[in-house]
Design an enzyme around this catalytic site. Sequence first.
Site, PDB file in Angstrom:
ATOM      1  N   GLU A   1       0.110  -8.425   7.433  1.00 46.32           N
ATOM      2  CA  GLU A   1       0.640  -7.202   7.000  1.00 46.32           C
ATOM      3  C   GLU A   1       0.901  -5.845   7.442  1.00 46.32           C
ATOM      4  O   GLU A   1       1.258  -4.845   7.027  1.00 46.32           O
ATOM      5  CB  GLU A   1      -0.069  -7.265   5.387  1.00 46.32           C
ATOM      6  CG  GLU A   1       0.014  -8.445   4.482  1.00 46.32           C
ATOM      7  CD  GLU A   1       1.435  -8.506   3.883  1.00 46.32           C
ATOM      8  OE1 GLU A   1       2.637  -9.355   5.087  1.00 46.32           O
ATOM      9  OE2 GLU A   1       1.442  -8.581   2.749  1.00 46.32           O
TER      10      GLU A   1
ATOM     11  N   THR B   1       8.898  -2.073   3.742  1.00 44.91           N
ATOM     12  CA  THR B   1       7.466  -0.817   3.730  1.00 44.91           C
ATOM     13  C   THR B   1       6.899   0.187   4.149  1.00 44.91           C
ATOM     14  O   THR B   1       6.571   0.961   3.698  1.00 44.91           O
ATOM     15  CB  THR B   1       6.294  -2.305   3.276  1.00 44.91           C
ATOM     16  OG1 THR B   1       7.048  -3.698   2.488  1.00 44.91           O
ATOM     17  CG2 THR B   1       5.321  -1.802   2.261  1.00 44.91           C
TER      18      THR B   1
END
Length: 310
Positions: free
Chosen positions: A128, A181
Amino acid sequence: MEEIKIFCPATIANVSCGFDVLGLALDSVGDEMIVRKTTEKGIRITKIIGQDLPLETEKNVSGVAGLALLAKSDYEGGFEIEIDKRIKPGSGIGSSAASSAGAVWAMNELLGKPFSNLELVQFAMQGEKLASDVAHADNVAPAIYGGFTLVRSYDPLDIISLPTPAELYATVIHPQIEVKTSDSRKILKTTISLEKGIQQWGNLGGLIAGLFQSDYDLIGRSLHDHIVEPIRSILIPAFDDIKANALKAGALGSGISGSGPSIFALSKGEENAKKVAQSMKETYQPIGIDFDIHISKINAQGVKIIDIKD
């Protein structure tokens, strides 16, 4: 076991009031991966179908997460990974998390489960970090644990599994635009007012209480985001209309899935979830942007085994 094929679920993060700490796993959409042991040390990504993503280990989230696991393992060999990428990057339903979580979960299975779920989340968070510059856990935790999860603390990492009411369904519309993101985080404010904080904490507590009590009305009353949604929603075409019409169709609540552009709604029962899906379809069709819609029961298991080879 020498080889394992798995399903890696898509996930909804934040769930309105739980920015960076709350997430849930979906059951009807996700990636598939094949992971096999090799005698050669390290990790090789041999095939990716469905999306144009890098095969280089250190540029791929599954490779980076897997290397984090290997660094803590006494295993002398390595792994090969094949990815059938069915979650589009930038979709807001945990594309990078599915690859990161799926890789380390499968490796752990092949090694005889030496690592706990909490440790697997820590490894997957490194994937991530590669994808979004932030090692957040609100997608990888539900992918690995299943159901709803709460990240109570990041330092030290503390993951809490939450119950899922039996009749709870998710409906997700994914407009075919990409919201990264990393970009969506840049527009967020770094401070909030005490008033907004109190509203948000109350909703997060209410939502968790609603999950424990299977109180669908309380869940619906708590699905409000006073901090992130007002800012990020401007990046999503027709967000306000989608949300308003989903509520009219019977949804308990609605909000942005992760960083967007996907929009989720939670409903009591599959029939209500289907009505919400129809309202989303009718709202978005005139806009001229392609979209996908998913209706899913909450996935209580997380990553699932499809096939094993000895």
